[in-house]
Write an enzyme that holds these catalytic residues in place. Sequence first.
Site, PDB file in Angstrom:
ATOM      1  N   HIS A  53      29.980 -27.682  18.051  1.00  0.00           N
ATOM      2  CA  HIS A  53      28.594 -27.022  18.290  1.00  0.00           C
ATOM      3  C   HIS A  53      28.769 -25.659  18.843  1.00  0.00           C
ATOM      4  CE1 HIS A  53      27.754 -31.088  18.409  1.00  0.00           C
ATOM      5  NE2 HIS A  53      26.638 -30.931  17.986  1.00  0.00           N
TER       6      HIS A  53
ATOM      7  N   GLU B  88      19.406 -41.096  13.977  1.00  0.00           N
ATOM      8  CA  GLU B  88      20.618 -40.827  14.909  1.00  0.00           C
ATOM      9  C   GLU B  88      20.013 -41.186  16.156  1.00  0.00           C
ATOM     10  OE1 GLU B  88      21.046 -36.671  16.110  1.00  0.00           O
ATOM     11  OE2 GLU B  88      23.041 -36.926  16.500  1.00  0.00           O
TER      12      GLU B  88
ATOM     13  N   ASP C 296      -2.108  -7.933  -3.295  1.00  0.00           N
ATOM     14  CA  ASP C 296      -3.112  -7.848  -2.192  1.00  0.00           C
ATOM     15  C   ASP C 296      -4.550  -7.321  -2.850  1.00  0.00           C
ATOM     16  OD1 ASP C 296      -2.171  -9.263  -0.209  1.00  0.00           O
ATOM     17  OD2 ASP C 296      -1.340  -7.378   0.848  1.00  0.00           O
TER      18      ASP C 296
ATOM     19  N   LYS D 180       6.696  -4.168   3.996  1.00  0.00           N
ATOM     20  CA  LYS D 180       6.240  -4.058   2.619  1.00  0.00           C
ATOM     21  C   LYS D 180       6.408  -2.675   2.011  1.00  0.00           C
ATOM     22  CE  LYS D 180       2.176  -7.102   3.144  1.00  0.00           C
ATOM     23  NZ  LYS D 180       0.695  -6.921   3.090  1.00  0.00           N
TER      24      LYS D 180
ATOM     25  N   GLY E  64      -2.231  -1.390   5.785  1.00  0.00           N
ATOM     26  CA  GLY E  64      -1.942  -1.580   4.326  1.00  0.00           C
ATOM     27  C   GLY E  64      -2.968  -2.354   3.558  1.00  0.00           C
TER      28      GLY E  64
ATOM     29  N   GLN F 274      -4.272 -13.591  -3.952  1.00  0.00           N
ATOM     30  CA  GLN F 274      -2.953 -13.047  -4.016  1.00  0.00           C
ATOM     31  C   GLN F 274      -1.808 -13.804  -4.247  1.00  0.00           C
ATOM     32  OE1 GLN F 274      -0.164 -12.562  -1.547  1.00  0.00           O
ATOM     33  NE2 GLN F 274      -1.146 -14.407  -0.312  1.00  0.00           N
TER      34      GLN F 274
ATOM     35  N   LYS G 291      31.154 -32.481  11.378  1.00  0.00           N
ATOM     36  CA  LYS G 291      29.873 -31.863  11.577  1.00  0.00           C
ATOM     37  C   LYS G 291      30.043 -30.585  12.317  1.00  0.00           C
ATOM     38  CE  LYS G 291      25.878 -32.027  14.197  1.00  0.00           C
ATOM     39  NZ  LYS G 291      24.896 -32.845  15.269  1.00  0.00           N
TER      40      LYS G 291
ATOM     41  N   SER H  31       4.448 -20.050   8.527  1.00  0.00           N
ATOM     42  CA  SER H  31       3.998 -19.434   7.288  1.00  0.00           C
ATOM     43  C   SER H  31       3.298 -20.841   6.354  1.00  0.00           C
ATOM     44  CB  SER H  31       5.185 -18.920   6.755  1.00  0.00           C
ATOM     45  OG  SER H  31       4.686 -18.649   5.372  1.00  0.00           O
TER      46      SER H  31
ATOM     47  N   ARG I 235      20.039 -40.725  19.898  1.00  0.00           N
ATOM     48  CA  ARG I 235      20.544 -40.022  20.921  1.00  0.00           C
ATOM     49  C   ARG I 235      20.477 -40.548  22.323  1.00  0.00           C
ATOM     50  NH1 ARG I 235      21.043 -34.253  20.047  1.00  0.00           N
ATOM     51  NH2 ARG I 235      21.782 -34.265  22.090  1.00  0.00           N
TER      52      ARG I 235
ATOM     53  N   ASN J  11       3.933  -6.166  -1.961  1.00  0.00           N
ATOM     54  CA  ASN J  11       3.861  -7.767  -1.191  1.00  0.00           C
ATOM     55  C   ASN J  11       4.619  -8.736  -2.218  1.00  0.00           C
ATOM     56  OD1 ASN J  11       1.880  -8.317  -3.220  1.00  0.00           O
ATOM     57  ND2 ASN J  11       1.020  -9.627  -1.736  1.00  0.00           N
TER      58      ASN J  11
HETATM   59  P1  NAP Z   1      -1.477  -3.336   9.422  1.00  0.00           P
HETATM   60  O1  NAP Z   1      -1.069  -2.534   8.353  1.00  0.00           O
HETATM   61  O2  NAP Z   1      -0.839  -3.565  10.472  1.00  0.00           O
HETATM   62  O3  NAP Z   1      -3.063  -2.492   9.725  1.00  0.00           O
HETATM   63  C1  NAP Z   1      -3.865  -3.219  10.744  1.00  0.00           C
HETATM   64  C2  NAP Z   1      -5.093  -2.307  10.824  1.00  0.00           C
HETATM   65  O4  NAP Z   1      -5.857  -3.106  12.105  1.00  0.00           O
HETATM   66  C3  NAP Z   1      -4.791  -0.990  11.467  1.00  0.00           C
HETATM   67  O5  NAP Z   1      -5.841  -0.201  11.143  1.00  0.00           O
HETATM   68  C4  NAP Z   1      -4.873  -1.083  13.044  1.00  0.00           C
HETATM   69  O6  NAP Z   1      -5.245  -0.061  13.741  1.00  0.00           O
HETATM   70  C5  NAP Z   1      -5.823  -1.963  13.193  1.00  0.00           C
HETATM   71  N1  NAP Z   1      -6.016  -3.000  14.290  1.00  0.00           N
HETATM   72  C6  NAP Z   1      -5.057  -3.792  14.762  1.00  0.00           C
HETATM   73  N2  NAP Z   1      -5.195  -4.197  15.933  1.00  0.00           N
HETATM   74  C7  NAP Z   1      -6.685  -3.592  16.413  1.00  0.00           C
HETATM   75  C8  NAP Z   1      -7.602  -3.566  17.436  1.00  0.00           C
HETATM   76  N3  NAP Z   1      -7.099  -4.407  18.589  1.00  0.00           N
HETATM   77  N4  NAP Z   1      -8.760  -2.909  17.302  1.00  0.00           N
HETATM   78  C9  NAP Z   1      -8.938  -2.424  16.373  1.00  0.00           C
HETATM   79  N5  NAP Z   1      -8.210  -2.112  15.224  1.00  0.00           N
HETATM   80  C10 NAP Z   1      -6.883  -2.821  15.201  1.00  0.00           C
HETATM   81  O7  NAP Z   1      -1.912  -4.606   8.756  1.00  0.00           O
HETATM   82  P2  NAP Z   1      -2.547  -5.190   7.248  1.00  0.00           P
HETATM   83  O8  NAP Z   1      -1.477  -5.661   6.504  1.00  0.00           O
HETATM   84  O9  NAP Z   1      -3.518  -3.874   6.897  1.00  0.00           O
HETATM   85  O10 NAP Z   1      -3.544  -6.181   7.719  1.00  0.00           O
HETATM   86  C11 NAP Z   1      -4.841  -6.161   8.364  1.00  0.00           C
HETATM   87  C12 NAP Z   1      -5.507  -7.485   8.276  1.00  0.00           C
HETATM   88  O11 NAP Z   1      -5.615  -7.978   7.109  1.00  0.00           O
HETATM   89  C13 NAP Z   1      -4.636  -8.571   9.005  1.00  0.00           C
HETATM   90  O12 NAP Z   1      -5.119  -9.355   9.837  1.00  0.00           O
HETATM   91  C14 NAP Z   1      -3.765  -9.396   8.035  1.00  0.00           C
HETATM   92  O13 NAP Z   1      -3.573 -10.703   8.433  1.00  0.00           O
HETATM   93  C15 NAP Z   1      -5.023  -9.318   7.155  1.00  0.00           C
HETATM   94  N6  NAP Z   1      -4.589  -9.521   5.553  1.00  0.00           N
HETATM   95  C16 NAP Z   1      -5.202 -10.638   4.941  1.00  0.00           C
HETATM   96  C17 NAP Z   1      -4.721 -10.804   3.641  1.00  0.00           C
HETATM   97  C18 NAP Z   1      -5.278 -12.022   2.960  1.00  0.00           C
HETATM   98  O14 NAP Z   1      -4.927 -12.505   2.035  1.00  0.00           O
HETATM   99  N7  NAP Z   1      -6.423 -12.599   3.433  1.00  0.00           N
HETATM  100  C19 NAP Z   1      -3.712 -10.123   3.088  1.00  0.00           C
HETATM  101  C20 NAP Z   1      -3.217  -8.934   3.928  1.00  0.00           C
HETATM  102  C21 NAP Z   1      -3.696  -8.868   5.054  1.00  0.00           C
HETATM  103  P3  NAP Z   1      -3.746   0.860  14.201  1.00  0.00           P
HETATM  104  O15 NAP Z   1      -3.354   1.642  12.868  1.00  0.00           O
HETATM  105  O16 NAP Z   1      -4.519   1.714  15.204  1.00  0.00           O
HETATM  106  O17 NAP Z   1      -2.854  -0.049  14.967  1.00  0.00           O
END
Ligand code: NAP
Length: 520
Positions: free
Chosen positions: A137, A45, A343, A307, A369, A479, A162, A260, A47, A328
């Site tokens: 549009h 296209e 997980d 979740k 979680g 996972q 379109k 993602s 433009r 998940n």
């Molecule tokens: P979540 O349920 O939102 O829990 C996050 C946890 O981190 C909570 O305990 C939270 O505390 C704490 N937190 C966040 N910011 C913080 C900070 N600045 N200082 C201290 N603590 C802090 O999330 P989740 O699913 O458990 O995920 C947690 C981490 O694991 C993320 O980074 C996620 O991407 C990673 N993860 C990785 C995989 C993998 O396959 N590698 C899979 C799942 C998750 P509060 O409750 O006080 O907010």
Amino acid sequence: MNLNPENLQTISIARRNICVPIREGAADAFEKAVIKASLKAGYLEFRLDYLRASDWNLPLLKRWVELAGVPVIATIRRKVNGGEFTGTEAAQIGLVEMAIAAGAAFVDVEIETIESFLKGRLESFRTGPTRIIASYHNFEQTPVSLEPVYQRLWQTRADVLKIATLARTFGDNLRLLDLLLWGNRDGVPVIPVAMGELGLYSRVLAPSRGALFTYAALETGLETAPGQLTADDLSEVYRIHQIDSNTSILGVVGYPLGHSLSPILHNTAFRQLGLNCCYLPFPVSNLQDLAPHLAQLLGLSVTIPHKVAILQYAARLDGTVKATGAANTLVKERGQFAAYNTDVDGVRSALREPLAAGVQKVVLLGAGGAARAAAVVLLENGCHVTVLARDRNKARQFAEAFGFEFGGLDQGAKYGGDLLINATSVGMSPRTDETPVNPEVLDYRFVFDMVYNPLDTRLLKACRDRATTISGLDMFVAQAAKQFELWTGLEAPRRLMRQVVQTRLGRQQGRGEAIAGQEG
Ligand code: NAP
């Protein structure tokens, strides 16, 4: 210009239904982009509204049409319709005529200009082989009824209709795709475009449902409408040329989803095993928006914040879900969804070495979680666990639920043991300089960080001289591999999946593109 697709020998079949817009302002940059894009798309296209006025001339346009080597759509989009053209309608039509003289296969003229300036008549353009696209549009919404919009366009007797509207709900995708059935009924090609991040579903599926083409950017950053993917992603990640009515659709629901990695991970695995499946991102903030369409999916990955809410759509909860209280993954089993929490499998896989080494004393940082998934694995291995969270109350509740010790995250330096697990999001891009606890004083044999973006976190780097470190990538791939196995019943190509994520993340980080956040 011969439009027979068989003659487009230089364009691989994977790219024939892709249209790349060229939106450069200067003639030399425009020409370079034409040459580059001609290798990536079945349609280009031009433009012309982006091109500076001093470069609007017939010889130049003719040369670019020749250089393109694929059908060219010439578009002069007015500012009010999301383009850059600020001239009069007469000047706009003058440019349309120049594009026709230059050999454009199509000219795209907005419904507003057709109705107001051309008084609904397109006959004057019908002297040669150039076909006319009448376009509508709407950058605000997808109208509740698309019938009047379709009728307006249909009445112009244009060759192609379109309709580009902003997708505000997931269902808008399906209503736009339905336009293809109307076009089929009336014998007129239709190009539906759902703009915005929610529109990715129909952007990917439209050609398989009969759309002439789908728009894609030449490169990231060169999009001409919100939500446009790159031509490379459409052909290599989503393989739009292989999608047909038998393709099973899966995806990941979450909000926000950002960039993602799951689509590239799962689509690569499906391709490797020759499965007719396509995995898409569903960046849906309200789960009820996707709920009426869930039954059409073969399976679903679920991430933050859905979740727990997703459980209401599951007829059966796996033990991993009962143990963690969250899912998940949804898997279609005998026509109904079963919910899993892979997980748990991810943690089990990431901790294989420390568990085999007999770790006992574990400190778990975070009480969300992912920490729950870790808790299940640690419990089944009889570990002695202390959970530390910034909110001591949350740490206490978590500890009571699993029979662990607890403390505040600010006391992290006091603890030590065999294994440290970071299940907080601290250290994740873009705040890569942070660590959940001061790493200088840590004393563990193993350190596992669930963060995988960046691949090498500050916590892991700081502990590497004293401990065996385990990256969150191990968990992420494991996972996802388990999800793949639940959906397909086949062994996942784990090594390839890992390689793909590593390469994508490495490339982004190498280019300095700090992609914020990660799934999980
Ligand atoms: P979540 O349920 O939102 O829990 C996050 C946890 O981190 C909570 O305990 C939270 O505390 C704490 N937190 C966040 N910011 C913080 C900070 N600045 N200082 C201290 N603590 C802090 O999330 P989740 O699913 O458990 O995920 C947690 C981490 O694991 C993320 O980074 C996620 O991407 C990673 N993860 C990785 C995989 C993998 O396959 N590698 C899979 C799942 C998750 P509060 O409750 O006080 O907010």
